[in-house]
Design a protein around this motif. Structure first.
Motif, mmCIF file in Angstrom:
data_model
loop_
_atom_site.group_PDB
_atom_site.id
_atom_site.type_symbol
_atom_site.label_atom_id
_atom_site.label_comp_id
_atom_site.label_asym_id
_atom_site.label_seq_id
_atom_site.Cartn_x
_atom_site.Cartn_y
_atom_site.Cartn_z
ATOM 1 N N GLN A 77 0.848 -1.179 0.000
ATOM 2 C CA GLN A 77 0.000 0.000 0.000
ATOM 3 C C GLN A 77 0.891 1.238 0.000
ATOM 4 O O GLN A 77 2.077 1.153 0.351
ATOM 5 C CB GLN A 77 -0.929 0.000 1.213
ATOM 6 C CG GLN A 77 -2.023 -1.033 1.105
ATOM 7 C CD GLN A 77 -3.021 -0.956 2.250
ATOM 8 O OE1 GLN A 77 -2.749 -0.409 3.311
ATOM 9 N NE2 GLN A 77 -4.190 -1.526 2.033
ATOM 10 N N PRO A 78 0.360 2.409 -0.406
ATOM 11 C CA PRO A 78 1.186 3.612 -0.425
ATOM 12 C C PRO A 78 1.931 3.794 0.897
ATOM 13 O O PRO A 78 1.371 3.621 1.977
ATOM 14 C CB PRO A 78 0.163 4.729 -0.651
ATOM 15 C CG PRO A 78 -0.918 4.063 -1.447
ATOM 16 C CD PRO A 78 -1.019 2.680 -0.864
ATOM 17 N N GLY A 79 3.218 4.122 0.784
ATOM 18 C CA GLY A 79 4.062 4.353 1.950
ATOM 19 C C GLY A 79 4.668 3.097 2.555
ATOM 20 O O GLY A 79 5.555 3.184 3.405
ATOM 21 N N SER A 131 5.553 3.930 -3.440
ATOM 22 C CA SER A 131 5.798 5.363 -3.304
ATOM 23 C C SER A 131 4.896 5.913 -2.201
ATOM 24 O O SER A 131 4.044 5.198 -1.654
ATOM 25 C CB SER A 131 5.519 6.076 -4.628
ATOM 26 O OG SER A 131 4.135 6.043 -4.914
ATOM 27 N N VAL A 132 5.069 7.173 -1.899
ATOM 28 C CA VAL A 132 4.283 7.806 -0.844
ATOM 29 C C VAL A 132 2.794 7.820 -1.194
ATOM 30 O O VAL A 132 1.948 7.558 -0.334
ATOM 31 C CB VAL A 132 4.790 9.247 -0.585
ATOM 32 C CG1 VAL A 132 3.899 9.979 0.399
ATOM 33 C CG2 VAL A 132 6.235 9.226 -0.099
ATOM 34 N N ASP A 133 2.463 8.086 -2.473
ATOM 35 C CA ASP A 133 1.074 8.291 -2.878
ATOM 36 C C ASP A 133 0.434 7.135 -3.640
ATOM 37 O O ASP A 133 -0.786 7.078 -3.742
ATOM 38 C CB ASP A 133 0.975 9.543 -3.753
ATOM 39 C CG ASP A 133 1.404 10.789 -3.015
ATOM 40 O OD1 ASP A 133 1.039 10.933 -1.828
ATOM 41 O OD2 ASP A 133 2.117 11.610 -3.616
ATOM 42 N N VAL A 134 1.241 6.251 -4.220
ATOM 43 C CA VAL A 134 0.722 5.178 -5.068
ATOM 44 C C VAL A 134 1.276 3.841 -4.572
ATOM 45 O O VAL A 134 2.460 3.737 -4.248
ATOM 46 C CB VAL A 134 1.125 5.393 -6.547
ATOM 47 C CG1 VAL A 134 0.594 4.275 -7.431
ATOM 48 C CG2 VAL A 134 0.637 6.744 -7.047
ATOM 49 N N GLY A 135 0.423 2.830 -4.555
ATOM 50 C CA GLY A 135 0.865 1.498 -4.153
ATOM 51 C C GLY A 135 1.753 0.853 -5.199
ATOM 52 O O GLY A 135 1.986 1.405 -6.282
ATOM 53 N N LEU A 136 2.247 -0.331 -4.873
ATOM 54 C CA LEU A 136 3.129 -1.074 -5.765
ATOM 55 C C LEU A 136 2.776 -2.546 -5.684
ATOM 56 O O LEU A 136 2.540 -3.077 -4.598
ATOM 57 C CB LEU A 136 4.589 -0.886 -5.332
ATOM 58 C CG LEU A 136 5.638 -1.599 -6.195
ATOM 59 C CD1 LEU A 136 5.850 -0.825 -7.495
ATOM 60 C CD2 LEU A 136 6.959 -1.717 -5.438
ATOM 61 N N GLN A 137 2.724 -3.192 -6.834
ATOM 62 C CA GLN A 137 2.524 -4.637 -6.879
ATOM 63 C C GLN A 137 3.699 -5.235 -7.642
ATOM 64 O O GLN A 137 4.051 -4.752 -8.714
ATOM 65 C CB GLN A 137 1.213 -4.982 -7.575
ATOM 66 C CG GLN A 137 0.894 -6.459 -7.523
ATOM 67 C CD GLN A 137 -0.515 -6.725 -7.987
ATOM 68 O OE1 GLN A 137 -1.393 -6.971 -7.188
ATOM 69 N NE2 GLN A 137 -0.735 -6.683 -9.283
#
Length: 165
Positions: A77-79, A131-137
């Protein structure tokens, strides 16, 4: 040769999984542009001892004596981010959605995004996450698991995490 076959097998699985993600029967987390398209189930929440924020892991291929390679999916999730860690035989990351950060110790933090492929060298400390604002998969591939899978270290500080240039 066995290692190359194992990595090739894992990459084929990843390509097939990514192709399946285009199937309209797969769910999206929601219509928000900052939300990710889920390819695999979210999985189990990662331990606070290993991750900062909310990260979820799903194992896809368990290592065994034939395929000495572990493959899985992590949704950050973001962050959220991993602790510093290393892999005795290295790690390959395939970013399937979102935006995040990756850093190999001693080098600047890099921005990573959907479609990127990252090779983490054997026994080299690194971390990765959203990233701070966008999640990553991401899909991860850990080859030659007979040498070990992962060695976890301390949390990534906010100062390091926010040092993206």
């Amino acid at each position: 040769m066995k290692s190359i076959l194992n990595i090739a097998s894992a990459l084929i699985i990843c390509v097939l999984a990514m192709a399946c993600s285009k199937n309209k029967n797969h769910e999206k987390t929601n219509g928000d542009k900052n939300q990710l398209t889920q390819i695999f189930p979210r999985g189990e929440k990662g331990s606070k001892d290993l991750f900062t924020g909310n990260a979820y892991n799903t194992g896809l291929v368990d290592a065994d004596s034939v395929f000495t390679t572990a493959v899985g999916n992590v949704y950050f999730q973001p962050g959220a981010r991993s602790n510093w860690h290393s892999h005795p035989s290295g790690q390959i990351l395939i970013i399937t959605d979102g935006v995040g950060y990756h850093q190999i110790e001693g080098k600047p933090v890099e921005i990573i995004k959907k479609g990127d492929l990252i090779k983490c060298p054997p026994n080299v400390r690194h971390w990765h996450g959203a990233s701070v604002d966008v999640g990553l998969q991401q899909l991860y591939i850990v080859p030659n698991t007979e040498k070990g899978i992962v060695n976890w270290n301390e949390a990534v500080t906010d100062k390091v995490y926010k040092s993206v240039q």
